[in-house]
Write a protein that holds these residues in place. Structure first.
Motif, PDB file in Angstrom:
ATOM      1  N   TYR A 260      -8.701  -4.966   4.290  1.00 13.96           N
ATOM      2  CA  TYR A 260      -9.580  -6.612   5.244  1.00 13.96           C
ATOM      3  C   TYR A 260     -10.689  -6.326   5.984  1.00 13.96           C
ATOM      4  O   TYR A 260     -11.170  -5.052   6.686  1.00 13.96           O
ATOM      5  CB  TYR A 260      -8.725  -6.938   6.174  1.00 13.96           C
ATOM      6  N   ASN A 261     -11.693  -7.348   5.909  1.00 15.94           N
ATOM      7  CA  ASN A 261     -12.651  -7.391   6.776  1.00 15.94           C
ATOM      8  C   ASN A 261     -12.445  -8.773   7.745  1.00 15.94           C
ATOM      9  O   ASN A 261     -11.221  -8.949   7.750  1.00 15.94           O
ATOM     10  CB  ASN A 261     -14.044  -7.727   6.199  1.00 15.94           C
ATOM     11  N   SER A 262     -13.118  -9.043   8.497  1.00 15.10           N
ATOM     12  CA  SER A 262     -13.128  -9.947   9.560  1.00 15.10           C
ATOM     13  C   SER A 262     -12.861 -11.202   9.129  1.00 15.10           C
ATOM     14  O   SER A 262     -12.237 -12.026   9.732  1.00 15.10           O
ATOM     15  CB  SER A 262     -14.006 -10.408  10.503  1.00 15.10           C
ATOM     16  N   GLN A 263     -12.389 -11.456   7.463  1.00 14.25           N
ATOM     17  CA  GLN A 263     -12.771 -12.834   7.315  1.00 14.25           C
ATOM     18  C   GLN A 263     -11.008 -12.650   6.672  1.00 14.25           C
ATOM     19  O   GLN A 263     -10.704 -13.582   6.458  1.00 14.25           O
ATOM     20  CB  GLN A 263     -13.505 -13.186   6.039  1.00 14.25           C
TER      21      GLN A 263
ATOM     22  N   ARG B 140      -9.381  -6.587  -0.248  1.00 13.93           N
ATOM     23  CA  ARG B 140      -9.045  -5.990  -1.756  1.00 13.93           C
ATOM     24  C   ARG B 140      -7.398  -5.883  -2.049  1.00 13.93           C
ATOM     25  O   ARG B 140      -6.701  -5.337  -0.502  1.00 13.93           O
ATOM     26  CB  ARG B 140     -10.080  -4.309  -1.899  1.00 13.93           C
ATOM     27  N   LYS B 141      -6.697  -5.542  -2.533  1.00 18.51           N
ATOM     28  CA  LYS B 141      -5.001  -4.822  -2.729  1.00 18.51           C
ATOM     29  C   LYS B 141      -4.553  -3.930  -3.391  1.00 18.51           C
ATOM     30  O   LYS B 141      -5.736  -4.511  -4.681  1.00 18.51           O
ATOM     31  CB  LYS B 141      -4.553  -6.398  -3.096  1.00 18.51           C
TER      32      LYS B 141
ATOM     33  N   LEU C 129      -6.025   2.804  -7.092  1.00 20.46           N
ATOM     34  CA  LEU C 129      -6.831   3.202  -5.691  1.00 20.46           C
ATOM     35  C   LEU C 129      -8.418   3.497  -6.514  1.00 20.46           C
ATOM     36  O   LEU C 129      -8.486   5.324  -7.531  1.00 20.46           O
ATOM     37  CB  LEU C 129      -6.379   3.841  -4.594  1.00 20.46           C
ATOM     38  N   PRO C 130      -9.236   3.221  -5.914  1.00 27.50           N
ATOM     39  CA  PRO C 130     -10.149   4.002  -6.661  1.00 27.50           C
ATOM     40  C   PRO C 130     -10.606   5.136  -5.897  1.00 27.50           C
ATOM     41  O   PRO C 130     -10.238   5.443  -4.884  1.00 27.50           O
ATOM     42  CB  PRO C 130     -11.035   2.519  -6.032  1.00 27.50           C
ATOM     43  N   ASP C 131     -11.325   5.960  -6.449  1.00 29.22           N
ATOM     44  CA  ASP C 131     -11.508   7.400  -6.153  1.00 29.22           C
ATOM     45  C   ASP C 131     -13.060   7.133  -4.464  1.00 29.22           C
ATOM     46  O   ASP C 131     -12.931   8.015  -3.801  1.00 29.22           O
ATOM     47  CB  ASP C 131     -12.350   8.549  -7.344  1.00 29.22           C
TER      48      ASP C 131
ATOM     49  N   ARG D 289     -10.039  -2.717   8.307  1.00 32.16           N
ATOM     50  CA  ARG D 289      -8.697  -1.762   8.445  1.00 32.16           C
ATOM     51  C   ARG D 289      -8.089  -1.828   7.099  1.00 32.16           C
ATOM     52  O   ARG D 289      -8.306  -2.722   6.418  1.00 32.16           O
ATOM     53  CB  ARG D 289      -8.195  -3.203  10.297  1.00 32.16           C
ATOM     54  N   VAL D 290      -7.433  -1.126   7.073  1.00 36.98           N
ATOM     55  CA  VAL D 290      -6.248  -0.812   6.024  1.00 36.98           C
ATOM     56  C   VAL D 290      -5.481  -0.651   5.925  1.00 36.98           C
ATOM     57  O   VAL D 290      -4.782  -0.143   7.547  1.00 36.98           O
ATOM     58  CB  VAL D 290      -6.835   0.180   5.144  1.00 36.98           C
ATOM     59  N   THR D 291      -4.544  -1.377   5.606  1.00 36.17           N
ATOM     60  CA  THR D 291      -2.659  -1.313   5.668  1.00 36.17           C
ATOM     61  C   THR D 291      -2.211  -1.017   4.413  1.00 36.17           C
ATOM     62  O   THR D 291      -2.715  -1.305   3.297  1.00 36.17           O
ATOM     63  CB  THR D 291      -2.426  -2.832   6.491  1.00 36.17           C
ATOM     64  N   ALA D 292      -1.510  -0.083   5.067  1.00 41.46           N
ATOM     65  CA  ALA D 292       0.056   0.384   3.742  1.00 41.46           C
ATOM     66  C   ALA D 292       1.094  -0.057   3.943  1.00 41.46           C
ATOM     67  O   ALA D 292       1.592   0.328   4.946  1.00 41.46           O
ATOM     68  CB  ALA D 292      -0.886   2.333   3.634  1.00 41.46           C
TER      69      ALA D 292
END
Length: 715
Positions: free
Chosen positions: A65-68, A72-73, A80-82, A92-95
């Motif tokens: 996520y960004n502020s908006q 990406r999912k 997942l990209p390297d 922020r990243v959530t998993a």
């Protein structure tokens, strides 16, 4: 108590398939790159750990996520990209991994979140740990069998329960605690030696996630004062202990030329015009790749020395003998990025030796962490004119579907399909539409929730394979006439006793002040004995309070945060309706509650109903730990509202009432769903509000909406 060993599963990243393992990440001015290290806490049970690791790695979902909002999912470690290139800024990243179910002996749920910053030219490495969100309970029956027969312990709460019998002794049960839930009830029961029934209940208080609670029963032969068995129950609490182990997803197979790995490789005899290559990619070095030609395929058809061989350890002479027959391979391992790719290629001249028939080659890849992946390639050599193609699930609706076939010969006429309900005697035949070597047909008039057979044919000949598909169920909304209700914690709950919650209201806060702005009306309805009634009003004492818009939504009210609410929107739903219909009466008043928050919110209030079909993405609320398709927060400092332009919306429709409806009764309405994708949804979001700006606590004190008989319409 004895410590329970746990593990942190570190999910490694996998480089993109079929590209150089040393490709540089290209960044423009103002951009940086980031890679993610995702960890999952779970038990280290030797008998099941490998399966757990593979399942969690492949099913883990990562959101960035960004502020908006979401940008990406990724589902599974293979996606997942390297390195992910992002503009400079805060993220922020959530998993999340596993399954979030109320109570289970097998399903567990893990979640985590981590903030990070990307700056120009930087290469960041971000680690996020998914912690166990469940509370675990295990039962130790001790010597209770000396006093009771048919004994059991039932543990649970309002959301779900588990029954522990003797075969479940020592087995962990996992519980998801709903918002506000901090206790688990337990009941032990059985038959005493004299034939009487024994039962005892208790409560485990202050239950926390990632803690193990052991219920230990013990029997004393000394009689109790009442003459019955003396059974003691003790509950011990222990925090989960962890250790770290690295885990990757199993290797992955794919075919060259954009071929679908799940479909046969189809050709006429002596008609292969290019080589067929099988690729195997891995997030670490490969230990072995075993190739097997079933039913003596290699020795009898291709003149190879053996029908099974391992390509990574063979001698140079053996490799040359395979190459001479048309089978070659390459293997590359990148130690810097720790990823590998193997390619096994079958020459067209080799494949053109195959006669008509079905032939199978199996591939077994094992990486250095002992993860194993199997793939069986089906070579279908046929002199048939056409071949039936497996249907895409997204091309199947409730009453219509599009079926496909492949044209294998030129200058064909009479290209058709035939289909029938599985088990029926008669076929229905339709003409095919031709596009190059593809043939297709749109068939209509199908029955929802029914399995059909179909087959490509040419000039009346039916030599192609018969395939099947199942139409979607024409699902409806539970309690769609709002006849079933109950009360709880002062609020009106929109489901009957013993039923599961589907609808909820955002007005639980007002209910605590004895004002229910969402109830039912026994005097005004379209059918049955009542309708849903929503009335927007100011809730408080004097000038102290807040405006509450009468509303309902599909989902659950999670928590009251001060005078604001946290809501979980959406429920599981997998069908694709075209319309929502129903009956409504709307009676607005002038907006008199707006503290300057909503620009231009003056004049008459407005009502709204909207429906959205959602993909499989979910959000997790940090306050409650619950995951829903969409989390709604009304607190101004943390406001999270619904975006009708969200990339997760598959279909959307709305109706806005700008004035009162005609007459004294309810009138019909229709909302058309506009589809943005042909994907099948995973969830439905539906909201009705008597005040359009209710999320901002803005509207008219006294605006009213009645609603009845909602119906989903399918083509």
């Amino acid at each position: 108590m004895k410590n329970i060993a746990k593990t942190i599963f570190t999910i490694s990243l996998m480089a993109g398939a079929l590209v150089s393992c040393s490709d540089e990440v290209l960044m423009s001015d103002g951009e940086g790159s980031v890679n993610f290290d995702v960890k999952v806490n779970a038990e280290a049970k030797p008998a099941t750990r490998a399966a757990d690791e593979t399942t969690l790695a492949e099913n883990c979902i990562v959101y960035v996520y960004n502020s908006q909002g979401l940008i990406r999912k990724y589902r599974g470690t293979n996606s997942l990209p390297d390195a992910l290139v992002l503009k400079s800024g805060n993220y922020r990243v959530t998993a999340a991994a596993g399954d979030s179910v109320p109570a289970s002996f097998t399903d567990r749920y893990f979640k985590g979140e981590q903030a990070f910053v990307v700056s120009a030219g930087s290469k960041e490495s971000v680690s996020v740990t998914c912690k166990l969100a469940n509370s675990a309970v295990v039962v130790d029956f001790g010597n209770i069998s000396e006093a009771l027969s048919d004994y059991k312990v039932v543990v649970g709460n309002a959301a779900g329960e588990l029954e522990y019998t003797s075969d479940k002794e020592g087995v962990n049960g996992y519980f998801m605690m709903d918002a506000g839930e901090t206790s688990l009830n337990w009941t032990i029961s059985g038959t005493q030696l004299d034939g009487s029934v024994y039962e005892k209940s208790g409560v485990i208080e202050n239950v926390k996630p990632a803690y193990l609670y052991t219920i230990k029963a013990s029997y004393s032969s000394t009689p109790a004062e009442n003459g019955g068995a003396l059974i003691t129950i003790d509950v011990a609490e222990e925090e989960i202990v962890t250790k770290e182990v690295t885990v990757t997803a199993a290797p992955k197979f794919m075919l060259n030329g954009g071929r679908n790995i799940d479909q046969p490789v189809v050709s006429m005899p002596d008609a292969f015009v290019s080589n067929v290559a099988v690729y195997c990619t891995s997030a670490c070095a490969l230990k072995s790749v075993v190739v097997n030609g079933k039913d003596n395929l290699f020795t009898s058809r291709f003149a190879l020395p053996d029908d099974e061989f391992e390509i990574l350890s063979m001698s140079e002479d053996y490799r040359n003998s395979l190459a001479a027959a048309g089978l070659t391979y390459t293997y590359d391992y990148n130690s810097t990025d720790d990823n590998a790719i193997a390619k096994i290629s079958f020459a067209k001249e080799m494949l053109n030796k195959l006669p008509e028939g079905d032939f199978y080659i199996t591939f077994t890849a094992t990486d250095v962490r002992d993860k194993v992946r199997l793939y069986e390639m089906h070579l279908q050599i046929t002199d048939a004119s056409v071949a039936t193609v497996t249907i895409d699930v997204n091309d199947v609706y409730t009453s219509h579907a599009t079926i496909y076939g492949t044209i294998l010969k030129s200058d064909l006429t009479g290209l058709q399909f035939r289909y029938r309900a599985q088990g029926a005697t008669d076929w229905t035949t339709v003409d095919a539409t031709v596009d190059g070597t593809q043939m297709s047909a749109a068939i209509t008039g199908l029955t929802a929730g029914t399995t059909y057979e179909y087959q490509a044919i040419c000039d009346g000949f039916t030599v192609a394979d018969v395939m099947t598909f199942t139409t979607e169920v024409a699902a409806q909304l539970p309690n769609n006439s709002f006849e079933n209700w109950q009360t709880g914690s002062g609020a009106y709950l929109i489901y009957g006793s013993g039923e599961s919650m589907f609808w909820d209201s955002g007005n639980h806060g007002s209910a605590t002040m004895n004002k229910n702005v969402t109830t039912y009306d026994l005097n005004l309805y379209h059918s049955g004995s009542r309708s849903l009634y929503m009335k927007s009003q100011f809730v408080g004492i004097g000038s102290i309070g807040k405006f509450a818009a009468g509303n309902i939504f599909v989902g659950k009210y999670l928590k009251t945060d001060g005078t604001d609410g946290i809501l979980g929107w959406g429920r599981e739903f997998n069908s694709r309706p075209t319309q929502l219909t129903g009956y409504v009466k709307y009676s607005p008043v002038t907006i008199d509650n707006n503290s300057g928050v909503v620009d231009g919110a003056t004049g008459m209030d407005k009502g709204q109903i909207f429906i959205a079909l959602w993909d499989d993405s979910k959000e997790t609320d940090s306050n409650t730990g619950e995951s829903w398709p969409k989390i709604i927060k009304t607190k101004s400092s943390e406001r999270m509202l619904f975006d009708s332009n969200s990339e997760h919306i598959i279909a959307y429709g709305t109706i806005i009432f700008t004035e009162a409806t005609e007459g004294d009764g309810l009138v019909p309405f229709t909302i058309n769903l506009e589809y943005r994708s042909n994907k099948r949804p995973s969830a439905i979001i539906l909201t009705c509000s008597a005040s359009y700006y209710g999320d901002y606590f803005c509207g008219g004190n006294g605006s009213q909406m009645w609603l009845d008989d909602l119906q989903l319409v399918y083509e």
